[in-house]
Write a protein that holds these residues in place. Structure first.
Motif, PDB file in Angstrom:
ATOM      1  N   PRO A 113       0.709  -1.034  -0.059  1.00 55.44           N
ATOM      2  CA  PRO A 113      -0.198   0.018   0.141  1.00 55.44           C
ATOM      3  C   PRO A 113       0.844   0.945  -0.244  1.00 55.44           C
ATOM      4  O   PRO A 113       0.470   2.417  -0.582  1.00 55.44           O
ATOM      5  CB  PRO A 113      -0.811  -0.276   1.238  1.00 55.44           C
ATOM      6  CG  PRO A 113      -0.807  -1.501   1.650  1.00 55.44           C
ATOM      7  CD  PRO A 113       0.454  -2.075   1.094  1.00 55.44           C
ATOM      8  N   THR A 117       0.833   4.225  -2.649  1.00 51.05           N
ATOM      9  CA  THR A 117       0.714   5.575  -2.528  1.00 51.05           C
ATOM     10  C   THR A 117       1.738   6.312  -3.224  1.00 51.05           C
ATOM     11  O   THR A 117       1.543   7.590  -3.957  1.00 51.05           O
ATOM     12  CB  THR A 117       0.918   5.914  -1.091  1.00 51.05           C
ATOM     13  OG1 THR A 117      -0.053   5.259  -0.286  1.00 51.05           O
ATOM     14  CG2 THR A 117       0.852   7.594  -0.513  1.00 51.05           C
ATOM     15  N   ALA A 268     -10.992   1.702   0.791  1.00 54.31           N
ATOM     16  CA  ALA A 268     -10.639   2.381   2.048  1.00 54.31           C
ATOM     17  C   ALA A 268     -11.386   1.681   3.141  1.00 54.31           C
ATOM     18  O   ALA A 268     -10.988   1.438   4.350  1.00 54.31           O
ATOM     19  CB  ALA A 268     -11.047   3.756   1.881  1.00 54.31           C
ATOM     20  N   ALA A 271      -9.660  -2.795   2.438  1.00 55.33           N
ATOM     21  CA  ALA A 271      -8.181  -3.144   2.438  1.00 55.33           C
ATOM     22  C   ALA A 271      -7.548  -3.040   3.695  1.00 55.33           C
ATOM     23  O   ALA A 271      -6.734  -4.127   4.139  1.00 55.33           O
ATOM     24  CB  ALA A 271      -7.564  -1.903   1.704  1.00 55.33           C
ATOM     25  N   PRO A 272      -7.859  -2.314   4.908  1.00 54.83           N
ATOM     26  CA  PRO A 272      -7.425  -2.860   6.408  1.00 54.83           C
ATOM     27  C   PRO A 272      -7.738  -4.073   6.752  1.00 54.83           C
ATOM     28  O   PRO A 272      -6.965  -4.601   7.507  1.00 54.83           O
ATOM     29  CB  PRO A 272      -8.139  -1.664   7.013  1.00 54.83           C
ATOM     30  CG  PRO A 272      -8.608  -0.547   6.195  1.00 54.83           C
ATOM     31  CD  PRO A 272      -9.042  -1.175   5.053  1.00 54.83           C
ATOM     32  N   PHE A 312      -4.683   4.165   4.728  1.00 55.02           N
ATOM     33  CA  PHE A 312      -5.861   3.803   4.521  1.00 55.02           C
ATOM     34  C   PHE A 312      -6.918   4.726   4.941  1.00 55.02           C
ATOM     35  O   PHE A 312      -7.925   5.252   4.401  1.00 55.02           O
ATOM     36  CB  PHE A 312      -6.322   2.277   4.828  1.00 55.02           C
ATOM     37  CG  PHE A 312      -5.502   1.138   3.715  1.00 55.02           C
ATOM     38  CD1 PHE A 312      -5.823   1.432   2.538  1.00 55.02           C
ATOM     39  CD2 PHE A 312      -4.837   0.314   4.435  1.00 55.02           C
ATOM     40  CE1 PHE A 312      -5.056   0.443   1.729  1.00 55.02           C
ATOM     41  CE2 PHE A 312      -4.477  -0.761   3.668  1.00 55.02           C
ATOM     42  CZ  PHE A 312      -4.420  -0.645   2.148  1.00 55.02           C
ATOM     43  N   GLU A 315      -6.768   8.025   3.110  1.00 56.86           N
ATOM     44  CA  GLU A 315      -7.514   7.860   1.935  1.00 56.86           C
ATOM     45  C   GLU A 315      -8.922   7.704   2.035  1.00 56.86           C
ATOM     46  O   GLU A 315      -9.807   8.706   1.262  1.00 56.86           O
ATOM     47  CB  GLU A 315      -7.078   6.618   1.183  1.00 56.86           C
ATOM     48  CG  GLU A 315      -7.878   6.310   0.053  1.00 56.86           C
ATOM     49  CD  GLU A 315      -7.468   7.016  -1.212  1.00 56.86           C
ATOM     50  OE1 GLU A 315      -7.836   6.757  -2.329  1.00 56.86           O
ATOM     51  OE2 GLU A 315      -6.441   7.835  -0.983  1.00 56.86           O
ATOM     52  N   ARG A 316      -9.463   7.142   3.020  1.00 60.77           N
ATOM     53  CA  ARG A 316     -10.795   7.145   3.562  1.00 60.77           C
ATOM     54  C   ARG A 316     -11.474   8.591   3.676  1.00 60.77           C
ATOM     55  O   ARG A 316     -12.688   8.989   3.470  1.00 60.77           O
ATOM     56  CB  ARG A 316     -11.147   6.086   4.606  1.00 60.77           C
ATOM     57  CG  ARG A 316     -12.606   5.913   4.810  1.00 60.77           C
ATOM     58  CD  ARG A 316     -12.794   4.927   5.818  1.00 60.77           C
ATOM     59  NE  ARG A 316     -14.123   4.570   6.066  1.00 60.77           N
ATOM     60  CZ  ARG A 316     -14.649   3.529   7.225  1.00 60.77           C
ATOM     61  NH1 ARG A 316     -13.582   2.896   7.647  1.00 60.77           N
ATOM     62  NH2 ARG A 316     -15.879   3.295   7.163  1.00 60.77           N
ATOM     63  N   SER A 329      -6.158  -2.897  -4.813  1.00 60.26           N
ATOM     64  CA  SER A 329      -5.896  -3.576  -3.389  1.00 60.26           C
ATOM     65  C   SER A 329      -4.592  -4.070  -3.490  1.00 60.26           C
ATOM     66  O   SER A 329      -3.994  -4.212  -4.511  1.00 60.26           O
ATOM     67  CB  SER A 329      -7.086  -4.607  -3.198  1.00 60.26           C
ATOM     68  OG  SER A 329      -6.696  -5.627  -4.172  1.00 60.26           O
TER      69      SER A 329
END
Length: 334
Positions: A113, A117, A268, A271-272, A312, A315-316, A329
């Protein structure tokens, strides 16, 4: 049904989260089984067998979702590039698990990730603020801690220090893959995406077999990772054949579950939950191979996972989920 209505019907975050958790659990079992087989079989034989079985399962899902017409695409070269990157990333990651603890390899892979970015700036024209840039720095600091460049290289192991970078190389390849995946949007069904990937695994494995299937190049390398790639094909024993079959079934399920999860909710949100794979990898490493992370590995894990979660979350906060738009992803893997 209009495209907007179709996209809205796909937005099912609860099911997407369930699928990503199930898929990541499947990945952890997949990785453990491949590490288990890595001492006696070449990687391309394992991948070819897994892909052949997995393809049979995916083709059934493809039929249920709409049939062969779903394989048609306006961007065939994009699918080809995506497939090549997936195969290369898989091979570098699995070569790493042959020579290092499963939990460490998995943790290092989770810098993907952070690579995404960074790549989103030159390749997608996105703006990255100080919070995410700071998280990227912290994440790569975690890589340095886990790599311990100040430590002595094991004696008698050629290229051991470079071999430890294999999961990071795999993560970079997957980051490139996900930048391409963003361009595919929701126009391709999960089963069709999985079929393309399994076919690419078969093609590349066949190429490895034709060039090095007799093991002619294996003795040219001292690295266990290289030998894992270049061993000769071996007829599996009855017990190992069942492991190969299980790998294929898991691969078929994982390929579909991961593709479907990212079509049902924004990355968002999804992915976590991929980080569920890290404690699972540490558990399998301890339970099956007697591996327990050293303190430097725990510290590196905390830095990488923490940095990834910050990316993340930012991003969210930066962009709410939008029907019809899905971000990349890290978990198309394996």
């Amino acid at each position: 049904m209009t495209l907007a209505a179709s996209a809205t019907s796909l937005h099912r975050p609860g099911l997407g989260i369930a699928l990503i958790c199930a898929g990541v659990a499947g990945i952890s079992i997949n990785d453990m089984l491949i590490k288990l087989l890595s001492g006696g079989y070449p990687l391309h034989q394992i991948v070819a067998t897994r892909a052949a079985v997995g393809l049979c399962i995916i083709l059934v899902m493809l039929k249920l979702e709409g049939g062969w017409k779903l394989l048609r695409s306006d961007t065939p070269w994009l699918h080809l590039a995506r497939g090549v990157l997936v195969v290369l990333a898989n091979m570098t990651f699995y070569a790493s698990v042959a020579i290092m603890p499963l939990g460490q390899a998995t943790a290092l892979f989770f810098v993907a990730p952070l690579f995404i970015t960074l790549l989103s700036v030159p390749m997608l024209g996105e703006r990255v603020g100080p919070w995410r840039l700071g998280a990227v720095f912290v994440g790569f600091l975690g890589v340095v801690v886990m790599q311990q460049p100040w430590a002595e290289t094991p004696e008698g192991v050629a290229g051991a220090r470079l071999a430890l970078l294999l999961p990071v190389v795999s993560a970079l390849l997957y980051a490139l893959l996900q930048v391409l995946t963003r361009k595919l949007g929701v126009t391709t069904r999960a089963s069709a995406l999985a079929v393309h990937l399994q076919l690419m695994f078969l093609v590349v494995s066949a190429g490895f077999y034709l060039v090095a299937g007799d093991g002619r190049y294996m003795d040219s390398f001292d690295s266990e990772a290289a030998r894992f790639l270049l061993r000769p094909w071996v007829l599996p024993s009855a017990s190992d054949a069942m492991v190969f079959l299980l790998l294929g079934c898991i691969s078929g399920f994982v390929g579909y579950a991961l593709s479907a999860s990212y079509r049902m909710a924004d990355a968002a949100v999804i992915a976590p939950f991929e980080y569920v794979g890290l404690p699972l990898a540490i558990f399998w490493g301890w339970a099956i191979f007697g591996e327990w992370p050293i303190p430097a590995t725990w510290i590196g894990c905390a830095l990488i996972v923490g940095a990834g979660l910050v990316v993340f979350l930012r991003e969210r906060a930066r962009s709410r989920p939008q029907p019809g738009r899905r971000r990349g992803s890290t978990a198309v893997r394996r």
